[in-house]
Design a protein around this motif. Structure first.
Motif, PDB file in Angstrom:
ATOM      1  N   CYS A 195       0.859  -1.196   0.000  1.00 28.63           N
ATOM      2  CA  CYS A 195       0.000   0.000   0.000  1.00 28.63           C
ATOM      3  C   CYS A 195       0.890   1.239   0.000  1.00 28.63           C
ATOM      4  N   PRO A 196       0.678   2.166  -0.928  1.00 26.41           N
ATOM      5  CA  PRO A 196       1.527   3.363  -1.001  1.00 26.41           C
ATOM      6  C   PRO A 196       1.328   4.328   0.165  1.00 26.41           C
ATOM      7  N   VAL A 197       0.261   4.115   0.975  1.00 24.35           N
ATOM      8  CA  VAL A 197       0.006   5.002   2.107  1.00 24.35           C
ATOM      9  C   VAL A 197       0.520   4.407   3.418  1.00 24.35           C
ATOM     10  N   CYS A 198       0.226   3.122   3.668  1.00 25.34           N
ATOM     11  CA  CYS A 198       0.587   2.543   4.967  1.00 25.34           C
ATOM     12  C   CYS A 198       1.504   1.331   4.862  1.00 25.34           C
ATOM     13  N   GLY A 199       1.867   0.933   3.638  1.00 25.95           N
ATOM     14  CA  GLY A 199       2.682  -0.263   3.453  1.00 25.95           C
ATOM     15  C   GLY A 199       4.130  -0.077   3.877  1.00 25.95           C
TER      16      GLY A 199
END
Length: 378
Positions: A363-367
């Motif tokens: 995930c580009p936000v939380c990965g």
């Protein structure tokens, strides 16, 4: 424990050869009491006797039996120490106002906290609320009832007559008034112990949400804003993950309702949910792009349907979110119903379900690599 006392919230009933403490399946216990063996013990647990006094009164019980009985009742949550002083953190007005809250908190089995500790935890909590519409106004009311110490509410809209079927902070005299102003008037009258602040502002970017989080220094974010369509949930998600703020979100779409939470870097974020949605329904990506590409009022009016949310549905979500916030404040993520799950409900049939969410490592936000992407903009 200096002055053991059966909690006031638990009734005591002396029956033939048994004593019932508490009532109901979740609270009541039966104590075998042959020939009145434990009658004097239970009657002595009135907060006026030390353990030594109770031992002396209970002639038919040994000292070890008395102490073991008191320890057992304490571990089960039925007694408290009457010696505990009322904290100065709560005013006499607050103690009276929240007396029923305190009764409820007295049913919670936790020997590390007393009933006042729970109320103080709520008082020391600051919630940033985005949206003062149907769900948001009900959340405001329920949090004020709980005794949340500080609420900062953000909205830019004005009260309309059609709002009054579900938006409980407003009345006919408020029509045409800014929701922030009307809400502040209502909450200040309803519970002046709550530090209720409003910000009249339209959110236009993730940076706007970030600024609100930084400026307010809130503990928890609640997102029940519905505009701008196709952006707001992504912006709030991005800002909350970046600043490590727990977020609760809810929506009502006609007869259907949904609630989810974001626990940054622990549970699936909103972008994870989006990634899962486009795996299942690839067309959703095209739909979102089309929504974001809407430019004219005509196109927007054709896409946005009239609000069909009933007051009871918004009230349900308002209290659901408030109770989730209470659980989080008291116990962290351990007892959250929405931890890595989405709650959904059909308000006509009242069918409810929890759907497990999938957290994506990419995930580009939380990965894992989100920092390399600069917490990618959504």
């Amino acid at each position: 424990m200096r002055l053991p006392k059966i909690k006031d919230i638990h009734s005591v009933l002396f029956l033939k050869d048994t004593i019932r403490v508490g009532t109901g399946n979740d609270y009541g216990i039966q104590i075998d009491n042959p020939n009145g063996k434990y009658t004097e013990l239970i009657k002595s647990l009135d907060g006026n006797n030390t353990v030594l006094n109770i031992v002396e009164k209970c002639k038919n019980l040994s000292e070890s039996e008395v102490k073991e009985s008191i320890d057992l009742l304490n571990n089960m949550g039925y007694i408290e120490d009457a010696y505990v002083e009322i904290p100065t953190d709560l005013s006499s007005e607050e103690l009276e106002r929240y007396s029923v809250n305190l009764n409820f908190f007295n049913t919670l089995v936790d020997n590390t906290k007393n009933k006042y500790d729970y109320q103080i935890l709520l008082k020391n909590t600051h919630v940033l609320l985005l949206g003062l519409g149907g769900i948001g106004s009900n959340i405001c009311l329920s949090l004020s009832e709980l005794g949340i110490g500080k609420i900062t509410a953000v909205d830019f809209d004005k009260v309309e007559r059609s709002n009054l079927n579900r938006q409980v902070l407003y009345n006919s005299d408020d029509i045409g008034e800014l929701k922030t102003k009307a809400a502040k008037t209502f909450i200040n009258k309803f519970n002046p112990n709550v530090d209720f602040t409003t910000i009249t502002r339209e959110i236009s970017s993730a940076e706007d949400v970030e600024k609100l989080i930084i400026d307010t220094d809130c503990d928890i974010v609640v997102n029940v804003a519905d505009y701008p369509t196709g952006y707001i949930d992504f912006w709030v998600n991005q800002a909350c993950v970046k600043h490590n703020k727990v977020c609760f979100s809810a929506l009502v779409g006609k007869k259907n309702g949904r609630v989810y939470s974001i626990i940054p870097h622990q549970s699936a974020c909103f972008y994870c949910q989006y990634m899962n949605d486009i795996e299942k329904i690839p067309e959703y990506e095209e739909e979102l792009k089309a929504i974001r590409d809407i430019r004219t009022e005509k196109e927007l009016s054709m896409y946005r349907t009239p609000n069909g949310a009933l007051g009871a549905s918004c009230l349900f979500h308002g209290y659901f979110i408030a109770t989730e916030i209470m659980r989080y404040v008291f116990w962290g993520t351990d007892k959250l119903l929405t931890y890595n799950k989405a709650f959904s409900i059909d308000f006509l049939t009242f069918e409810q379900k929890f759907t497990k969410l999938h957290k994506y490592d990419n995930c580009p936000v939380c990965g894992k690599d989100s920092e390399k992407h600069g917490n990618a903009k959504s």
